[in-house]
Each structure stands twice: as C-alpha cells, then as structure tokens.
Design a protein around this motif. Structure first.
Motif, PDB file in Angstrom:
ATOM      1  N   GLU A  25     -35.996   8.998   0.924  1.00 41.23           N
ATOM      2  CA  GLU A  25     -36.210   8.948   2.376  1.00 41.23           C
ATOM      3  C   GLU A  25     -35.407  10.021   3.117  1.00 41.23           C
ATOM      4  OE1 GLU A  25     -35.353   4.824   3.072  1.00 41.23           O
ATOM      5  OE2 GLU A  25     -37.150   4.266   1.928  1.00 41.23           O
ATOM      6  N   SER A  26     -34.327  10.501   2.490  1.00 41.15           N
ATOM      7  CA  SER A  26     -33.463  11.457   3.195  1.00 41.15           C
ATOM      8  C   SER A  26     -33.959  12.888   3.071  1.00 41.15           C
ATOM      9  CB  SER A  26     -32.045  11.424   2.613  1.00 41.15           C
ATOM     10  OG  SER A  26     -31.559  10.123   2.620  1.00 41.15           O
ATOM     11  N   GLY A  27     -34.725  13.150   2.015  1.00 44.21           N
ATOM     12  CA  GLY A  27     -35.083  14.543   1.752  1.00 44.21           C
ATOM     13  C   GLY A  27     -34.019  15.173   0.890  1.00 44.21           C
ATOM     14  N   ARG A  28     -32.840  15.414   1.467  1.00 44.52           N
ATOM     15  CA  ARG A  28     -31.736  16.002   0.708  1.00 44.52           C
ATOM     16  C   ARG A  28     -30.451  15.370   1.216  1.00 44.52           C
ATOM     17  NH1 ARG A  28     -29.242  20.828   2.178  1.00 44.52           N
ATOM     18  NH2 ARG A  28     -27.900  21.652   0.555  1.00 44.52           N
ATOM     19  N   VAL A  29     -29.596  14.962   0.315  1.00 40.86           N
ATOM     20  CA  VAL A  29     -28.440  14.178   0.737  1.00 40.86           C
ATOM     21  C   VAL A  29     -27.309  14.400  -0.263  1.00 40.86           C
ATOM     22  CG1 VAL A  29     -29.220  12.099  -0.503  1.00 40.86           C
ATOM     23  CG2 VAL A  29     -27.818  11.830   1.542  1.00 40.86           C
ATOM     24  N   SER A  30     -26.065  14.163   0.180  1.00 44.20           N
ATOM     25  CA  SER A  30     -24.927  14.334  -0.737  1.00 44.20           C
ATOM     26  C   SER A  30     -24.536  12.994  -1.346  1.00 44.20           C
ATOM     27  CB  SER A  30     -23.731  14.924   0.017  1.00 44.20           C
ATOM     28  OG  SER A  30     -23.192  13.933   0.875  1.00 44.20           O
ATOM     29  N   GLN A  31     -23.824  13.076  -2.490  1.00 45.90           N
ATOM     30  CA  GLN A  31     -23.342  11.842  -3.147  1.00 45.90           C
ATOM     31  C   GLN A  31     -22.477  11.023  -2.195  1.00 45.90           C
ATOM     32  OE1 GLN A  31     -21.317  12.355  -6.834  1.00 45.90           O
ATOM     33  NE2 GLN A  31     -22.840  13.762  -7.668  1.00 45.90           N
ATOM     34  N   GLN A  32     -21.612  11.737  -1.466  1.00 42.70           N
ATOM     35  CA  GLN A  32     -20.679  11.055  -0.564  1.00 42.70           C
ATOM     36  C   GLN A  32     -21.435  10.277   0.511  1.00 42.70           C
ATOM     37  OE1 GLN A  32     -20.386  13.990  -1.853  1.00 42.70           O
ATOM     38  NE2 GLN A  32     -18.282  14.262  -2.570  1.00 42.70           N
ATOM     39  N   GLU A  33     -22.472  10.916   1.058  1.00 47.45           N
ATOM     40  CA  GLU A  33     -23.231  10.252   2.110  1.00 47.45           C
ATOM     41  C   GLU A  33     -23.967   9.028   1.567  1.00 47.45           C
ATOM     42  OE1 GLU A  33     -25.752  12.908   4.365  1.00 47.45           O
ATOM     43  OE2 GLU A  33     -26.692  11.169   5.326  1.00 47.45           O
ATOM     44  N   LEU A  34     -24.497   9.179   0.344  1.00 50.88           N
ATOM     45  CA  LEU A  34     -25.198   8.038  -0.284  1.00 50.88           C
ATOM     46  C   LEU A  34     -24.246   6.868  -0.472  1.00 50.88           C
ATOM     47  CD1 LEU A  34     -27.336   9.737  -3.083  1.00 50.88           C
ATOM     48  CD2 LEU A  34     -28.199   8.376  -1.174  1.00 50.88           C
ATOM     49  N   ALA A  35     -23.050   7.171  -0.972  1.00 53.41           N
ATOM     50  CA  ALA A  35     -22.065   6.112  -1.232  1.00 53.41           C
ATOM     51  C   ALA A  35     -21.716   5.393   0.066  1.00 53.41           C
ATOM     52  CB  ALA A  35     -20.816   6.705  -1.871  1.00 53.41           C
ATOM     53  N   PRO A  43     -18.273   6.635  -8.027  1.00 51.77           N
ATOM     54  CA  PRO A  43     -18.651   6.687  -9.452  1.00 51.77           C
ATOM     55  C   PRO A  43     -19.991   5.992  -9.741  1.00 51.77           C
ATOM     56  CG  PRO A  43     -16.356   6.029  -9.224  1.00 51.77           C
ATOM     57  CD  PRO A  43     -16.936   6.049  -7.841  1.00 51.77           C
ATOM     58  N   THR A  44     -20.273   4.879  -9.057  1.00 50.10           N
ATOM     59  CA  THR A  44     -21.561   4.187  -9.261  1.00 50.10           C
ATOM     60  C   THR A  44     -22.703   5.100  -8.840  1.00 50.10           C
ATOM     61  OG1 THR A  44     -20.584   2.022  -8.906  1.00 50.10           O
ATOM     62  CG2 THR A  44     -22.948   2.170  -8.578  1.00 50.10           C
ATOM     63  N   VAL A  45     -22.555   5.720  -7.682  1.00 49.65           N
ATOM     64  CA  VAL A  45     -23.605   6.635  -7.194  1.00 49.65           C
ATOM     65  C   VAL A  45     -23.762   7.804  -8.169  1.00 49.65           C
ATOM     66  CG1 VAL A  45     -24.219   8.260  -5.360  1.00 49.65           C
ATOM     67  CG2 VAL A  45     -23.345   5.993  -4.768  1.00 49.65           C
ATOM     68  N   ALA A  46     -22.645   8.385  -8.577  1.00 53.32           N
ATOM     69  CA  ALA A  46     -22.703   9.568  -9.453  1.00 53.32           C
ATOM     70  C   ALA A  46     -23.379   9.220 -10.777  1.00 53.32           C
ATOM     71  CB  ALA A  46     -21.293  10.095  -9.697  1.00 53.32           C
ATOM     72  N   GLN A  47     -23.036   8.057 -11.338  1.00 55.09           N
ATOM     73  CA  GLN A  47     -23.599   7.659 -12.629  1.00 55.09           C
ATOM     74  C   GLN A  47     -25.118   7.457 -12.519  1.00 55.09           C
ATOM     75  OE1 GLN A  47     -24.532   4.412 -14.105  1.00 55.09           O
ATOM     76  NE2 GLN A  47     -24.629   5.310 -16.160  1.00 55.09           N
ATOM     77  N   ASN A  48     -25.550   6.789 -11.445  1.00 56.51           N
ATOM     78  CA  ASN A  48     -26.998   6.564 -11.251  1.00 56.51           C
ATOM     79  C   ASN A  48     -27.741   7.868 -10.993  1.00 56.51           C
ATOM     80  OD1 ASN A  48     -27.922   3.661 -11.294  1.00 56.51           O
ATOM     81  ND2 ASN A  48     -26.027   3.488 -10.125  1.00 56.51           N
ATOM     82  N   ARG A  50     -26.962  10.719 -12.188  1.00 55.64           N
ATOM     83  CA  ARG A  50     -27.096  11.411 -13.486  1.00 55.64           C
ATOM     84  C   ARG A  50     -28.309  10.875 -14.242  1.00 55.64           C
ATOM     85  NH1 ARG A  50     -21.508  11.636 -13.665  1.00 55.64           N
ATOM     86  NH2 ARG A  50     -21.318   9.610 -14.697  1.00 55.64           N
ATOM     87  N   VAL A  51     -28.458   9.536 -14.238  1.00 53.27           N
ATOM     88  CA  VAL A  51     -29.591   8.922 -14.953  1.00 53.27           C
ATOM     89  C   VAL A  51     -30.914   9.347 -14.313  1.00 53.27           C
ATOM     90  CG1 VAL A  51     -30.720   6.726 -15.507  1.00 53.27           C
ATOM     91  CG2 VAL A  51     -28.236   6.951 -15.740  1.00 53.27           C
ATOM     92  N   LEU A  52     -30.984   9.289 -12.976  1.00 51.74           N
ATOM     93  CA  LEU A  52     -32.237   9.614 -12.276  1.00 51.74           C
ATOM     94  C   LEU A  52     -32.598  11.095 -12.434  1.00 51.74           C
ATOM     95  CD1 LEU A  52     -31.616   7.403  -9.120  1.00 51.74           C
ATOM     96  CD2 LEU A  52     -33.527   7.136 -10.708  1.00 51.74           C
ATOM     97  N   CYS A  53     -31.547  11.950 -12.505  1.00 54.55           N
ATOM     98  CA  CYS A  53     -31.809  13.378 -12.736  1.00 54.55           C
ATOM     99  C   CYS A  53     -32.306  13.582 -14.167  1.00 54.55           C
ATOM    100  CB  CYS A  53     -30.547  14.212 -12.498  1.00 54.55           C
ATOM    101  SG  CYS A  53     -30.153  14.418 -10.750  1.00 54.55           S
ATOM    102  N   ALA A  54     -31.686  12.858 -15.125  1.00 55.57           N
ATOM    103  CA  ALA A  54     -32.092  12.990 -16.536  1.00 55.57           C
ATOM    104  C   ALA A  54     -33.534  12.526 -16.718  1.00 55.57           C
ATOM    105  CB  ALA A  54     -31.153  12.182 -17.430  1.00 55.57           C
ATOM    106  N   GLU A  55     -33.950  11.560 -15.919  1.00 55.08           N
ATOM    107  CA  GLU A  55     -35.341  11.065 -16.009  1.00 55.08           C
ATOM    108  C   GLU A  55     -36.323  11.981 -15.291  1.00 55.08           C
ATOM    109  OE1 GLU A  55     -35.244   7.067 -14.523  1.00 55.08           O
ATOM    110  OE2 GLU A  55     -34.338   6.273 -16.348  1.00 55.08           O
TER     111      GLU A  55
END
Ligand SMILES: [Zn+2]
Length: 372
Positions: A25-35, A43-48, A50-55
C-alpha cells in the motif's frame, strides 16, 4: 494467551501478511517506518522482509535520506511477481486481460468471438487466453477467471444464462482449454469486485452495471452479498414499469429493458461511443433517447439507495461515459429522495473498459494476497 506452536505459526504468518500489505500500500517504504507503523520490532520486520524478498514478492529499493546515522533502506513490492488472467465472455465478444498483484492490467485484448456452445468456441477461448498470458512462467501464473452474463449454480456449474442461451450445465467448456486453473464467475459481480478493489474506504456500496445486460453487486460491511441462490443484485430484473417494455428474460417492465446500454447504442449500430457523440452534438434522436433513459435510471438508483443506504456506483459500458452527466442524474435522483438528499451518494465507476475481466482475474489475486 496460548502460545501453542500453531498459534505461533499463525502469528508469524499474520505479521508477514501485514508487512507485505503495508509495503504494497505504501509503494516504497523503509524498515524503520514499517516497524513504527505496525508496532513491530525492527528485527521482526527485517527478518520478514528477507523472507518476502527471497520469495520474489518484495525488493530492496534505494534508500531514504537520514537525519543522522546510516540512510534507511527502502523496500517496495514487485507487482508482477504473480499474475492472473481474466476473461469476460459476452454474446458477441471476449475480452482477456493479464492482471498483476496491484490489480493493474499488464496486457489486454478484446476480440469479436460470437458465443456458441461448441468445442470450437471453447478452444478459441483457450487460444485467446494463451495469447494474452504469453510467456508468463507457470510459477507466476495464479489462474484464469472467466466472467459470463449468467447465474452460477450453488452446487457448482451454471444455473442459466439468458444472454448466452444456456440452461443448467456444468460450464466446464469455459475452462477446459485454458492453460491454467480456471474459475467461472458472474460478470456484474466481477465488475463490482474490480471497482471496489483497493477502496478500503468503502465498506458498503452497491454497484450497478449498465452494460448490454444490467446487473450489479452488493458489498455490505466489506463482504459481497450473494443471496441464497447466488442471484443477489440481479438489479436488471427489478420491475421498473409494471406491464412495461418486454425484457429479454420474458417478463415485462424490467429495469434491463429501460437501462441496458443497448437501449442507447442500438440505433447507433451497437456503438455506445457513437450515441454519446451524437448526444454531445445535440442530435435530436440521441437527446430524446437520453431524456427517456436518465429519469428511469434515476428511479432505479433512488430505489437502490432507499434499500441499501450507501454509495451507489454506476458502472458497465454506460458508467464509463456518465461523468459529464452526473449533475443531471443527481438532480433527478434528488427529486425522488424521500430524505431530501442531494444525490451525492452516486458515483461514476473508476474502472473503465474491462472491469468484468479484471474482476475475474481478481478471483485468483485476492486469495493469493491473503495467503502471503
Ligand atoms: Zn427481466
């Protein structure tokens, strides 16, 4: 609170889905903003992520300027990570679109292909889907929805289609030659789904589809109301004028007989654009058709508003041309409004063109989005 492994897994999946949707929904967003926005740890945001990027669903996307320290890395959604096809079958034509995760049309074709209940026709339908799907890898293709002007049977298959001349049948032909899994759906429900896609602000709305047959969709509290026989929102067969004009369904005075697009386009060789051009030029015949059409439409939308008390969206072929005439329609609707409203509940559709085909594709996109 239970912390069984099952609940833990479900919680992790929910978090991943929330993170995916927030990026989507954001288009482009930073990890910090998501958290911060989701109330999750970095760390939860970063780990997820990584998984979503790998997929292959998300990608790193540049960096944001920082007020101090390292710049924050951006992430965005890969909208064409998955695609679905949608076909809209009408009596004379078939439209086929390839739709991405954002509901955007990647490719689309509309072709004259008169319906016949034959293997030859169904094979041609499969060929058209194959042409539009092109070289999309099977792993990225979720499926193909097929919308048709008729009613589905609760037990599966088709109950009937007056427009296509079909009685109760399995309807397997429509999906038999598709290069992927296929699902059938009603054309107006599909168009309503496309219209309401991504409009979270509208939890309830009625969609009135004004194509060569009139139908619609009812969204109440965020879910589609289908009715006990999957026939809810068959607005075209509400009696508008008792004993009035003959409807194709065999009854007299149905809304369809007064407000179908063909009522306007018929005298213009079936070209609705030609009708509206003539109306713009002030041509007498077009003006007189319109002067009969618009009050009937106002009557129908006022009834829908009285019944459902929510936004009424005007779609289908006619809906795509209505924007310049909304003022006149709202005034007519307001004159019928028991509660003195100004007709502002009326909205022209945003989806122009292939709403039914797009909605058919969303039959696959929507569950995929929920499954992430
Ligand atoms: Zn009818």
């Amino acid at each position: 609170m239970s912390t069984s492994p099952r609940n833990g897994l479900e919680l992790r999946r929910l978090n991943r889905n929330r993170i995916f949707r927030a990026v989507y929904e954001s288009g482009r967003v930073s990890q910090q903003e998501l958290a911060a926005r989701l109330g999750l740890s970095l760390p939860t945001v970063a780990q997820n992520l990584r998984v979503l990027c790998a997929e292959g669903l998300l990608q790193e996307d540049g960096s944001f300027a920082s007020t101090g320290g390292r710049p924050a890395r951006g992430v965005s959604c890969i909208h064409d990570a998955r695609l679905a096809a949608g076909l809209d079958v009408t009596r004379g034509h078939v439209s086929c679109v390839l739709v991405d995760l954002a509901g955007g049309v990647v490719r689309g074709v509309r072709r004259r292909l008169p319906f016949s209940d034959t293997e030859e026709y169904y094979r041609a339908l499969g060929d058209l889907a194959r042409e539009v799907i092109g070289d999309t890898p099977p792993g990225r293709l979720l499926g193909a929805g097929v919308s048709f002007p008729g009613i589905l049977a609760a037990e599966g298959g088709i109950r009937s289609s007056h427009v296509l001349g079909l009685g109760p049948c399995g309807g397997e032909g429509f999906t038999r030659y598709l290069p992927c899994r296929g699902l059938l759906c009603n054309d107006a429900s599909a168009a309503g789904k496309a219209e309401l896609w991504g409009r979270e602000e509208l939890s309830s709305a009625v969609y009135l589809s004004l194509s060569n047959s009139v139908g619609g969709a009812i969204l109440l509290g965020g879910s589609l109301c289908q009715g006990e026989n999957l026939r809810a929102a068959e607005f075209g067969h509400m009696t508008l004028v008792p004993g009035g004009k003959r409807c194709y369904c065999g009854k007299d005075g149905c809304l369809d007989a007064y407000c179908a697009a063909s009522v306007l386009s018929g005298p213009y060789g079936g070209e609705l654009g030609a009708f509206f051009s003539a109306l713009d030029r002030g041509e007498e015949r077009a003006r007189s058709l319109w002067d009969e059409y618009l009050p009937r439409l106002a009557c129908a939308v006022n009834s829908l508003h009285m019944a459902f008390d929510c936004t009424v969206i005007l779609g289908g072929y006619v809906g795509a041309f209505l924007t310049p005439y909304m003022g006149a329609l709202r005034a007519l609707a307001a004159s019928l409004d028991t509660f003195g409203g100004d007709g502002s509940y009326l909205a022209p559709c945003r989806c122009r063109g292939e709403a039914s085909a797009v909605g058919a594709a969303l039959l696959f996109i929507e569950p995929f989005m929920e499954s992430i």
